[in-house]
Write an enzyme that holds these catalytic residues in place. Structure first.
Site, short mmCIF file in Angstrom:
data_model
loop_
_atom_site.label_atom_id
_atom_site.label_comp_id
_atom_site.label_asym_id
_atom_site.label_seq_id
_atom_site.Cartn_x
_atom_site.Cartn_y
_atom_site.Cartn_z
CE LYS A 24 -7.24 -15.09 30.05
NZ LYS A 24 -6.80 -15.07 28.65
CG ASN A 25 -10.39 -15.76 27.63
OD1 ASN A 25 -9.51 -14.90 27.77
ND2 ASN A 25 -10.09 -17.04 27.44
NE ARG A 398 -0.75 -13.24 29.20
CZ ARG A 398 -0.98 -13.98 28.13
NH1 ARG A 398 -0.21 -15.00 27.87
NH2 ARG A 398 -1.98 -13.70 27.33
#
Ligand code: EPU
Length: 418
Positions: A24-25, A398
């Site tokens: 994700k990051n 998320r």
């Protein structure tokens, strides 16, 4: 955010393998970097998580031609029709700040909601602003919006006052299209930053890392690229820790074990047997784990993003463990929720003292305060005696792709309920 809940019935035997998604990051700055190029970009291994979809919507709102299918992004931002990224969704994620640097460089104007993200304490952006101002940007805050303007960015020699991941990414992206060369000193060392550098270099940027100095030759435009996002080291670490709660060996697949060397060392010290076979990590759990003492640090230190999950595991060691949280000043919200489930965790400022062994109780309802905290609650619930309901489970989606499905495949009894 809709209030999804997770229902977990503990004590099912976990067994088998789980495959890790893209980071994700790394995907989030990769998406922001699309604004730097007028060419065709293909990015694969992009995790289908809420924060990623919010970034894609934001890019479409400024005229980006973007598709996202089967974890592949195909994008072309030939014409940017606006520099404005507003709305609750953009403001709900931290990564929206990553539009600031590249949009200043490409468009000369950007207006973006102040970033949100997990409520884990102070999350400054002053280093982003300071660096961009030194490059020739004007930045002002009006209401809840950040407004950036420039007549053209210039190369900079900037020393970050402290390690910042998104700050380093923002300035790298801005410097890629600035006039002249830049050097960013005391830059952060997280592997997701190097994945961004890799993507930008494929687009035609000239960026080189030399330890914590990053050297960038400014270009006038960037073009086509094909890139694959690295595996998510925090998801990797979360499932490796889940494996320590299991009764049988668990195999975590599609990893890069060197990215979580620090966690693996700690687990070995605790008595867990870990074998590496190419990109697989095989965890042989140990019911008699020893307590430990550790501190979260910027990479290559122990990541703050695995602190909550490790805390859940430390409840299972025989004795007293200690964690010091050194990155964020309010990242122990999961401790109270784990205590509701039966843990014995005592907080004192930035230190948590965890006394095990805990038998987690069932029939509890707990609250997911933030993304990684929710993962810690899931881990506790997997071994609780009965059913746990986790409220506000949207937090989990998320950042963790298909978590209920992945854990079900390992044998957990887990369901999403409304
Ligand atoms: N800081 C400042 N001023 C700045 C920038 C940072 O004071 O201008 C401080 C922060 O307040 C914090 C520390 O420096 O105390 C570190 O913050 P950093 O900027 O490195 O964090 P971030 O870039 O906002 C990223 C990840 C986080 C992860 C941290 C630390 C993304 C989108 N987010 O946040 O990920 O915890 O680095 O590794 O990359 C998560 O995925 O759950 C998550 C929270």
């Amino acid at each position: 955010m809709d209030n999804k809940k997770l229902k977990i019935i503990g004590k099912n035997r976990l067994d088998g393998s789980v495959t890790i998604s893209g980071a994700k990051n790394a995907a989030l700055p990769g998406l922001a970097a699309l604004t730097l190029s007028s060419g065709k970009i293909k990015i694969s291994n992009v995790p289908n998580v809420n924060d990623v979809r919010i970034m894609i919507d934001a890019l479409q709102s400024i005229g980006g031609d973007i598709s996202f299918d089967n974890n592949i992004i195909n994008a072309e931002l030939k014409n940017i029709k606006s520099g404005v990224f507003l709305g609750d969704n953009v403001g709900s994620i931290r990564a929206s700040i990553l539009f600031l640097g590249p949009m200043l460089a490409r468009n000369g104007y950007v207006r973006v909601s102040q970033p949100g993200g997990c409520p884990i304490g102070h999350r400054g952006v002053d280093f982003h602003f300071e660096g961009l101002k030194k490059m020739g940007a004007q930045i002002e805050i009006i209401g809840n919006d950040i407004i950036g303007k420039t007549n053209g960015l210039i190369g900079v020699d900037y020393t970050f006052p402290g390690k910042t991941v998104t700050g380093t990414e923002n300035l790298i992206m801005a410097a890629s299209l600035a006039n002249g060369d830049s050097i960013l000193r005391n830059s952060a060392l997280e592997p997701e930053i190097d994945d961004l550098i890799d993507l930008l270099n494929k687009m035609g940027a000239k960026i080189r890392r030399d330890g914590d100095n990053i050297l960038i030759k400014g270009k006038t435009s960037l073009g086509d690229a094909v890139h694959e996002i690295i595996p998510d080291r925090i998801e990797m670490g979360t499932y490796v820790i889940a494996g320590c709660f299991a009764d049988n060996n668990i195999i975590v697949k599609n990893t890069r074990p060197e990215l979580i060397e620090n966690l693996l060392d700690i687990l070995r010290k605790m008595g867990v047997k870990i074998n590496i076979k190419n990109s697989d990590i095989i965890i042989s759990p140990n019911k008699q784990m020893s307590p430990i003492k550790l501190e979260t640090m910027p990479y290559p230190g122990f990541p703050t993003d695995l602190q909550a999950q490790l805390m859940a595991l430390l409840t299972q060691t025989d004795g007293v463990s200690q964690i010091k949280e050194s990155i964020f000043n309010n990242r122990f919200n999961h401790a109270n929720e784990l205590n509701k489930m039966g843990a014995n965790i005592v907080l004192s400022k930035d230190i948590a003292q965890i006394t095990g062994v805990t038998q987690f109780k069932g029939n509890k309802t707990v609250y997911a305060t933030d993304l990684r905290a929710s993962a810690a609650l899931v881990l506790g619930a997997l071994i609780a005696d009965g059913q746990t309901i986790i409220n506000n489970a949207s937090q989990l989606f998320r950042g963790y792709e298909n978590l209920p499905q992945k854990l079900s495949k390992l044998g957990a009894d887990i369901a999403v309920i409304n």
